[in-house]
Scaffold this active site. Structure first.
Site, PDB file in Angstrom:
ATOM      1  N   ASP A 517      -0.513  -9.874  -0.226  1.00  0.00           N
ATOM      2  CA  ASP A 517      -0.947  -9.083  -1.534  1.00  0.00           C
ATOM      3  C   ASP A 517      -1.473 -10.056  -2.425  1.00  0.00           C
ATOM      4  OD1 ASP A 517      -1.386  -6.987  -3.092  1.00  0.00           O
ATOM      5  OD2 ASP A 517       0.717  -6.455  -3.484  1.00  0.00           O
ATOM      6  N   GLU A 520      -6.841 -11.647  -4.271  1.00  0.00           N
ATOM      7  CA  GLU A 520      -8.123 -11.489  -4.951  1.00  0.00           C
ATOM      8  C   GLU A 520      -8.614 -13.081  -5.143  1.00  0.00           C
ATOM      9  OE1 GLU A 520      -6.114  -8.090  -4.445  1.00  0.00           O
ATOM     10  OE2 GLU A 520      -5.697  -9.406  -5.892  1.00  0.00           O
ATOM     11  N   ASP A 593      -3.502  -0.187  -5.411  1.00  0.00           N
ATOM     12  CA  ASP A 593      -2.596   0.393  -6.230  1.00  0.00           C
ATOM     13  C   ASP A 593      -3.295   1.666  -6.666  1.00  0.00           C
ATOM     14  OD1 ASP A 593      -1.167  -1.806  -5.821  1.00  0.00           O
ATOM     15  OD2 ASP A 593      -1.446  -2.666  -7.823  1.00  0.00           O
TER      16      ASP A 593
END
Length: 923
Positions: A517, A520, A593
């Protein structure tokens, strides 16, 4: 005192981040095009502004066409004025109608432009067709000759001289265009240069300053798709499947589609704003030509405009007027032009062509295709044990239980909170004893703690990304002060992979898999919640040049780690939030999300379909929405549609109420149990489709137009989707719905899998719905394999018998396939698999072997039921050959689950082995 100040700063930032996650997305936190200088400059350019022409055109010894792109002489300009050096142009042709065009500047400068490594397959280069010659041709009223080379049967490439343009056309001087580059003269390449005295290259956004030491280096150009009715692709955006125009007459002021990987919470539906991943691959489709595609391999921030009809009305550019087309404008902050053109002409041709460049999807383990249960966070071992036992108590199958960041010792990855999880190996082994696995989270931010072994090694060996001054970059994320592993360096990736060894990841077992997770990467105190663009990576590459690929390299290294751990024969399972072209080779992604809203359920369908079109078939959305508390009806409807999507996981934020399927009353537990069981009965079909994706690149979940490219009514439909070529699924996306509108594509008959009723294709129906399920139809002419016995996980299903559901077409025929292997290893690459084709015609069902490497895998599984939909006669029995046995034919249930009342023609207990050749003839 210093530590206290640091702690207070961290606490303020951390609480600020948590506070923002409880409210809706704040667009002012992120840049728009007008706040992004390269985008603003590119959008302001006028058509025909490109003043380059190719010269010195030749064919090299490597079989490429090369040229210099020179600035055209301008008689009104002083020859002593500054002008850019020539650009290097190359054109290469590959098998199956793939064109590659590269444009870059002279690489002898001190600063080298970044070319993205480790994305294009090594074997792709072996598919190059060595050009031998070109022909010259004068196009229209051009003063200079153009250069034409062969592309593939029926197609050729034209390098036009003045105006400079590259286009693919059908063979012949008057051939229809397919794709073109720079037809509107919007190509611009800002070359690296020496800073002039007094120039300010810095860029500022909110409280952040980007030093931009190398100045402007952006690239922009136009691409046109001819014969196109719609364009698709370029994820990730929460928007419609068919991309809407972002600029042009009648288009309200809009942002371009942004490709810049960001940690975006509670993202908005119907927005061109970029989310967690970026794939700069666009497909077009239309009735006149079919499908084509364009892919720009570039990892810098990108903005893409889809230009509305008439946008160029004042440009006076003469393009073929008899061809419908869609024009697009592509803009990037840095990099080079490394562009691939795919001619199709069929939808599956284009996705296969793209897959030949970036790779097909990894073959998942069978367990990964089942249901996953996740939450931020299951709090301790007792909680894990309780959740696991409740699934069994309520007869709900599942395969994987997940642990989020709170399982670690103070957000130090590869560790356990030994107070909450004192016996992690025993916990995992206990799950494994019931055929289940566990997934833990490992993020890229490393806690800056001298007592933490990962940090100590990374800091000592120089493995972190550097800031603009050359020091280890220090940003804020879940652990507080954190640094980020420089995954661009292959040696550092290898070091990271070694950390997943059982001896290194203490407390892990072979049944533990991984979730990446925040990759990015997410940086709570960074510009736009990410890393500064002037941070430095291996090879002196600025972060701006590779930002969109950072998460990809992290995903790659993690996947390689699990591969190493298993001795090279245990297929990794790694879920990643960030993605880039090639991600499909390393694992799974999800849509991030999302929120517990009906509109988010609806938009998850085009998001997942778009990922499949652009190579990433193993994707899904958090069931129920990550943020917020779904009402029970929404949660049930989400389970019902998600059961048919490739990746099937329930997940929720720690501030939400617990939402395991048994917490909503007996009726709703039954509905969610039924939805999950539907998924498990269809796993043989899903696994076969995952193998097809692994071999060809064709996705598991498909837009309707992929299967029905001539049916214009399917082109913008993104509420229904196909699972393979056999099932059409229509979700229910509104509250208290009593009916839904379903379009069934033209051509085949469709069979309702609740009742077995037949519906004619090419029509729109209003279908009544109850809370029990959603409309699902089987396409006539297909055979779907199932396993109908209810088990607690995929492991318990291994030896269960199969059911075949045959939906005959108007000629009484149908066909389908079944793929089986051991569900976990790579032995299938050496031929250890079964691949059967079932054909039904003239009342006879035949099973034949499709395995090309010979049968090295055996199965004792049998077929216990064969269901016939649409068969006109009413036979009483069936003869089985070569055993010469007879099986009874009678009416039986279409589905074995609650609330489904239907009787259909069924061959009972033929008991033929799936691994054998046989025929079954209706009598």
């Amino acid at each position: 005192m210093k530590k206290s100040i640091h702690y207070l700063i961290y606490l303020t930032l951390f609480l600020s981040y948590l506070t923002t996650t409880t409210h809706s997305w704040k667009k002012e936190e992120f840049r728009n095009c007008n706040q992004t200088p390269f985008c603003k400059r590119a959008r302001s350019r006028h058509p025909h502004s490109c003043n380059l022409i190719p010269s010195d055109v030749t064919i090299t010894n490597n079989g490429d066409l090369v040229a210099k792109l020179k600035t055209k002489p301008n008689p009104d300009q002083d020859s002593s004025d500054d002008h850019n050096p020539d650009l290097e142009f190359s054109l290469s042709v590959y098998k199956d109608g793939i064109l590659r065009v590269k444009i870059h500047e002279n690489q002898e400068k001190d600063k080298k432009r970044f070319e993205v490594p480790d994305v294009v397959l090594d074997e792709f280069e072996s598919q190059k067709l060595w050009l031998q010659r070109f022909k010259k041709e004068v196009i229209g009223d051009d003063l200079l000759e153009s250069f034409v080379v062969y592309l593939s049967d029926g197609y050729e490439v034209v390098l036009r001289s003045d105006p400079f343009e590259v286009f693919v056309r059908e063979q012949g001087s008057g051939g229809a265009r397919i794709l073109s580059f720079n037809s509107h003269g919007l190509f611009d390449f800002e070359q690296l240069r020496v800073k002039k005295e007094g120039e300010d290259w810095e860029e500022r956004f909110r409280s952040h300053t980007d030093s931009r030491p190398y100045g402007p280096q952006s690239i922009s150009f136009d691409v046109s798709f001819y014969g196109a009715d719609f364009v698709y692709g370029i994820p990730e955006h929460a928007t419609s499947l068919a991309l809407k125009p972002t600029s042009g007459p009648g288009v309200e002021e809009s942002e371009p589609y942004r490709l810049f990987n960001l940690d975006v919470f509670e993202y908005l539906a119907e927005s061109p704003f970029g989310l967690y991943g970026s794939i700069p691959f666009m497909l077009s489709h239309g009735k006149s030509h079919g499908t084509s595609g364009f892919f720009w391999l570039n990892a810098a921030e990108m903005q893409i405009d889809v230009l509305g009809s008439g946008w160029d009305a004042e440009s006076k550019i003469a393009l073929p007027s008899d061809q419908k087309r869609i024009d697009t404008l592509w803009m990037s902050e840095a990099g080079i032009v490394d562009a691939f053109f795919f001619v199709g002409p069929k939808p599956k041709d284009v996705v296969k062509q793209y897959a030949s460049v970036t790779g097909t999807s990894a073959m998942p383990q069978l367990f990964a295709t089942g249901y996953h249960q996740c939450r931020w966070n299951y709090k301790d071992e007792e909680d894990v044990k309780n959740v696991d036992s409740k699934f069994d108590e309520h007869d709900i199958p599942y395969d994987v239980l997940w642990l989020d960041i709170e399982h670690t010792d103070g957000k130090r990855y590869f560790t356990w909170d030994r107070t909450l999880f004192p016996n992690p190996e025993q916990m995992q082994n206990d799950l494994a004893s019931r055929g289940r696995r566990m997934v833990t989270i490992v993020d890229p931010h490393i806690k800056r703690d001298e007592g933490y072994h990962i940090h100590k090694e990374a800091s000592k060996n120089g493995y972190y990304v550097k800031d603009a001054s050359g020091k280890d970059y220090d940003g804020w994320c879940w652990p507080g002060s954190s640094s980020y592993i420089d995954m661009v360096n292959p040696d550092i990736r290898s070091w990271w992979a070694d950390k997943f060894a059982l001896s290194e990841y203490v407390g892990s077992t072979p049944s533990l898999y991984i979730w990446n997770d925040m990759n990015e990467p997410s940086v709570f105190n960074g510009p736009e919640v990410t890393m500064p663009r002037d941070a430095l990576h291996y090879g002196n590459v600025e972060h701006r040049e590779l930002h969109n690929a950072y998460g990809y390299y992290f995903h790659m290294a993690t996947s390689d780690g699990l591969l190493k751990r298993g001795g090279g024969n245990d297929r990794p399972f790694v879920l990643s939030r960030a993605f880039f072209p090639g991600t499909q080779r390393y694992g799974t992604v999800w849509t991030g999300d999302n929120t517990a809203e009906w509109e988010q359920l609806r938009v998850s369908i085009p998001m997942i379909l778009t990922l499949g079109l652009t190579g990433i078939t193993f994707s899904g959305a958090d069931v129920g929405g990550f943020f917020g508390n779904p009402d029970t009806e929404l949660l049930v409807r989400w389970y019902q549609v998600a059961a048919y999507l490739p990746f099937f996981r329930g997940h929720a934020h720690h501030d939400t109420k617990r939402r395991e399927p048994w917490l909503f009353g007996e009726r709703n537990t039954q509905l969610m149990r039924d939805a999950i069981r539907v998924r498990y009965t269809l796993l043989p079909y899903f696994y076969t489709l995952f193998r097809e994706a692994n071999v060809t690149g064709v996705p598991v979940a498909r837009p309707l137009w992929m299967e029905f490219p001539e049916d214009e009514a399917t082109y913008s439909n993104d509420e229904a989707f196909m699972v393979g070529n056999g099932l059409l699924v229509q979700g229910v996306y509104t509250q208290r719905a009593k009916d839904v509108t379903v379009y069934l594509p033209n051509g085949p008959t469709w069979f309702d899998l609740r009742s077995g009723a037949a519906f004619k294709g090419g029509k729109t129906y209003k279908i009544e719905v109850t809370d029990a399920d959603i409309p699902v139809f089987q396409r006539a002419g297909t055979i779907i394999p199932r396993k109908d016995r209810f088990r607690r996980s995929t492991v318990q299903m291994e030896n269960d018998p199969y059911t075949l559901v045959i939906a005959v077409d108007s000629s009484g025929a149908a066909e389908g396939e079944l793929y089986i292997d051991d569900g976990k290893s790579y032995d299938f690459k050496q031929g250890a698999y079964l691949h059967r084709r079932f054909t039904f015609s003239d009342g006879k069902l035949t099973s034949v072997n499709l395995a090309t490497l010979g049968t090295k895998f055996l199965s004792d599984c049998t077929i216990e039921r064969i269901i016939l939909l649409g068969h006109s006669s009413k036979p009483k029995s069936a003869r089985i050959e070569p055993s010469n046995n007879v099986a009874e034919v009678e009416l039986g249930p279409l589905q074995i689950r609650s609330g489904v009342q239907s009787s259909v023609l069924t061959i009972r207990k033929p008991n033929v082995r799936v691994s054998d050749d046989w025929t079954i003839k209706l009598l």
